[in-house]
Design a protein around this motif. Structure first.
Motif, short mmCIF file in Angstrom:
data_model
loop_
_atom_site.label_atom_id
_atom_site.label_comp_id
_atom_site.label_asym_id
_atom_site.label_seq_id
_atom_site.Cartn_x
_atom_site.Cartn_y
_atom_site.Cartn_z
N GLY A 151 -4.57 -0.14 13.93
CA GLY A 151 -4.40 0.25 12.47
C GLY A 151 -3.33 1.08 12.22
N PHE A 152 -2.95 0.98 10.91
CA PHE A 152 -1.90 2.04 10.68
C PHE A 152 -2.37 3.27 9.44
CE2 PHE A 152 1.77 3.59 8.09
CZ PHE A 152 3.01 3.13 9.10
N LYS A 153 -2.32 4.38 10.17
CA LYS A 153 -3.16 5.29 9.53
C LYS A 153 -2.18 6.39 9.38
CE LYS A 153 -7.40 4.20 11.68
NZ LYS A 153 -8.06 4.31 12.96
N VAL A 154 -2.11 6.95 8.23
CA VAL A 154 -1.42 8.33 7.67
C VAL A 154 -2.29 9.45 7.16
CG1 VAL A 154 0.86 7.26 7.27
CG2 VAL A 154 -0.77 7.19 5.78
N THR A 155 -1.87 10.54 7.45
CA THR A 155 -2.38 11.72 7.08
C THR A 155 -1.74 12.28 5.73
OG1 THR A 155 -3.02 12.44 9.14
CG2 THR A 155 -3.17 14.13 7.55
N ARG A 156 -2.44 12.54 4.86
CA ARG A 156 -1.65 13.16 3.85
C ARG A 156 -2.48 14.52 3.29
NH1 ARG A 156 -4.40 11.38 -1.52
NH2 ARG A 156 -2.49 12.01 -2.39
N SER A 157 -1.69 15.32 2.34
CA SER A 157 -2.31 16.49 2.04
C SER A 157 -3.07 16.26 0.66
CB SER A 157 -1.14 17.68 1.95
OG SER A 157 -0.74 17.61 0.80
N GLY A 194 0.64 -1.09 -0.17
CA GLY A 194 0.01 0.05 0.16
C GLY A 194 0.87 1.27 -0.16
N ILE A 195 0.48 2.23 -0.79
CA ILE A 195 1.26 3.51 -0.84
C ILE A 195 0.62 4.57 -0.66
CG2 ILE A 195 1.00 3.23 -3.47
CD1 ILE A 195 3.63 4.61 -3.72
N VAL A 196 1.11 5.57 0.31
CA VAL A 196 0.35 6.85 0.30
C VAL A 196 1.41 7.96 0.26
CG1 VAL A 196 -0.53 8.47 2.05
CG2 VAL A 196 -1.04 6.09 2.29
N SER A 197 1.21 8.84 -0.65
CA SER A 197 2.12 9.98 -1.22
C SER A 197 1.65 11.26 -0.48
CB SER A 197 2.34 10.12 -2.79
OG SER A 197 3.21 11.34 -3.02
N GLY A 198 2.79 12.29 -0.27
CA GLY A 198 2.13 13.37 0.29
C GLY A 198 1.83 13.26 1.80
N LEU A 246 3.71 12.14 11.35
CA LEU A 246 3.72 10.70 11.88
C LEU A 246 2.49 9.82 11.82
CD1 LEU A 246 6.23 11.42 14.56
CD2 LEU A 246 6.84 10.42 12.50
N PRO A 247 2.64 8.64 11.37
CA PRO A 247 1.47 7.60 11.38
C PRO A 247 0.91 7.03 12.54
CG PRO A 247 3.53 6.53 10.91
CD PRO A 247 3.84 8.01 11.08
N SER A 291 -6.40 14.32 4.30
CA SER A 291 -7.13 13.13 4.58
C SER A 291 -6.27 11.97 5.37
CB SER A 291 -7.57 12.54 3.03
OG SER A 291 -6.28 11.79 2.41
N THR A 292 -7.21 11.15 6.03
CA THR A 292 -6.60 10.18 6.95
C THR A 292 -6.81 8.82 5.96
OG1 THR A 292 -7.01 11.64 8.76
CG2 THR A 292 -6.43 9.22 9.06
N VAL A 293 -5.68 8.34 5.87
CA VAL A 293 -5.58 6.71 5.09
C VAL A 293 -5.23 5.77 5.81
CG1 VAL A 293 -5.01 5.61 2.92
CG2 VAL A 293 -5.00 8.11 2.93
N GLU A 294 -5.86 4.49 5.91
CA GLU A 294 -5.56 3.30 6.52
C GLU A 294 -4.79 2.58 5.81
OE1 GLU A 294 -8.13 1.24 8.97
OE2 GLU A 294 -6.74 -0.09 9.68
N ILE A 295 -3.60 1.98 6.06
CA ILE A 295 -2.94 1.07 5.07
C ILE A 295 -2.86 -0.42 5.53
CG2 ILE A 295 -0.67 0.56 3.67
CD1 ILE A 295 0.28 3.50 4.04
N LYS A 296 -3.54 -1.10 4.70
CA LYS A 296 -3.85 -2.50 5.61
C LYS A 296 -2.73 -3.64 4.92
CE LYS A 296 -8.69 -1.92 6.79
NZ LYS A 296 -10.00 -2.21 6.25
N SER A 297 -2.24 -3.34 3.96
CA SER A 297 -1.11 -4.32 3.40
C SER A 297 0.02 -4.48 4.52
CB SER A 297 -0.60 -3.62 2.05
OG SER A 297 -0.01 -2.38 2.16
N ASP A 298 0.66 -5.69 3.98
CA ASP A 298 1.84 -6.09 4.97
C ASP A 298 2.96 -5.08 4.85
OD1 ASP A 298 3.27 -7.87 6.54
OD2 ASP A 298 4.13 -8.87 5.06
N ILE A 299 3.39 -4.80 3.65
CA ILE A 299 4.35 -3.72 3.39
C ILE A 299 3.64 -2.43 2.98
CG2 ILE A 299 6.39 -2.93 1.92
CD1 ILE A 299 6.77 -6.01 1.36
#
Ligand code: FAD
Length: 323
Positions: free
Chosen positions: A128-134, A114-118, A122-123, A142-150
């Motif tokens: 869950g593993f959640k990151v904020t991106r512009s 899973g990839i999040v750019s911008g 800090l996550p 927006s806040t995005v949850e990445i569920k993939s192993d990597i």
């Protein structure tokens, strides 16, 4: 679980923006109980690469080969994948740039990550593993949850505050990393890169002095350049200014130009159209000089000076030289 952090080199030196990425990655490693491992590709030396340790890296993998001396997103992405596999890294972090985005996308496809750019902070790793991106050119988050192993994060400049907690406590060890290079990645390669000399790079600059149509013409740029020189700053401009050939195109900042994130952005005679703001809203502090008190840029400014640029710029330069 290791966190792999890719850093960009410029003539063998670690780019300042990448040192911030190292500090970000080291904090993620601390959050997730992992080791912060840096990957550097291209010519450099151990003394330089050890600097990553000052920002929290424990180990630096260095892949250097004549073929890798110019940026090549396909080959670099392959090396990133090999480094992630050999270090069993589950989180991969890159600096936000054309190269960082291109490498991240290719590596994500290969690693099924899973990839999040911008990414701008800090996550969150609890529940869950959640990151904020512009998003919307920095107008919203927006806040995005990445569920993939990597997980792959492409991090914007100024995503974290560099403070005492960003200083590393262990000396980083530098190890040679010898990846498999695929011929297919070198079918088209950069032969030579010519860089403008003597100028501060816009994307790396800590301070930028930028001019708009309010500067009235190319012959009036000297007061702006004088202030930039006094502050050790890079010079930038709005789109119409580069369209009119008042300034070179590589100085054009905004949605369709370069996105910058300096500590200080000084806008001189720029109205503050949304397309210009899209390129500067990562700046830590914005100072606007405009003779129109209703100019939209004042709404985005930390400090505003209502007045004529041609009166104010020489005064600021004098004050800067006196420091
Ligand atoms: P102006 O809008 O003409 O503003 C000049 C300002 O200078 C005014 O606010 C005026 O009050 C002030 N001024 C005049 N004289 C003085 C003086 N003596 N002292 C102090 N202040 C003075 N623009 C970008 O910059 N970057 C982009 O990437 C970009 N992308 C675009 C993409 C699209 C699809 C479109 C449609 C537009 C884009 N634009 C971009 C253009 C943008 O919409 C604005 O037209 C542009 O930013 C305006 O440039 P400016 O502020 O230099 O000029």
């Amino acid at each position: 679980m290791s966190v792999l952090i890719y850093i960009e080199l410029d003539n063998g030196s670690i780019k300042k923006t990448s040192l911030e990425t190292v500090a970000y990655g080291a904090k993620v490693a601390a959050q997730t109980g992992g080791q912060a491992i840096v990957l550097a590709i291209g010519k450099s030396d151990s003394d330089e690469l050890e600097k990553a340790g000052d920002f929290g890296a424990e180990k630096v993998l260095h892949a250097s080969d004549e073929k890798l001396s110019h940026e090549n997103s396909m080959a670099y992405a392959d090396i990133l994948v090999q480094a992630a596999e050999s270090t069993q890294s589950k989180i991969i972090i890159l600096p936000k740039s054309g190269l960082g985005d291109a490498m991240a996308a290719r590596a994500a496809a290969k690693l099924k990550a899973g990839i999040v750019s911008g990414v701008t902070a800090l996550p969150e790793t609890e529940g869950g593993f959640k990151v904020t991106r512009s998003i919307f050119t920095g107008k919203a988050f927006s806040t995005v949850e990445i569920k993939s192993d990597i997980k792959i994060l492409v991090v914007k400049k100024n995503a974290i505050e560099l403070d005492e907690s960003s200083v590393g406590t262990v000396k980083a060890t530098v190890e040679t990393f010898s990846p498999q290079l695929r011929d297919a990645d070198f079918q088209a390669t950069v032969v030579e890169v010519e860089k403008a000399s003597g100028e501060v790079s816009l994307t790396e600059a800590q301070v930028i002095v930028s001019g708009g149509r309010g500067m009235k013409g190319p012959e009036n740029w000297q007061p702006l350049v004088d202030l930039a020189n006094a502050l050790g700053a890079a010079t930038g401009c709005s789109k119409p200014v580069s369209d009119l050939d008042w300034r070179p195109h590589h100085e054009h900042i905004g949605q369709t130009g370069i996105k910058v994130a300096p500590n200080l952005y000084i806008a001189c005679g720029i109205s503050g159209a949304i397309q210009h703001l899209a390129g500067v809203n990562g700046s830590k502090c914005i100072v606007v000089i405009n003779k129109d008190p209703e100019a939209p840029f004042f709404k985005a400014a930390d400090y505003g000076i209502v007045g004529d640029v041609f009166e104010i710029l020489p005064k600021l330069t004098e004050a800067a030289r006196a420091i």
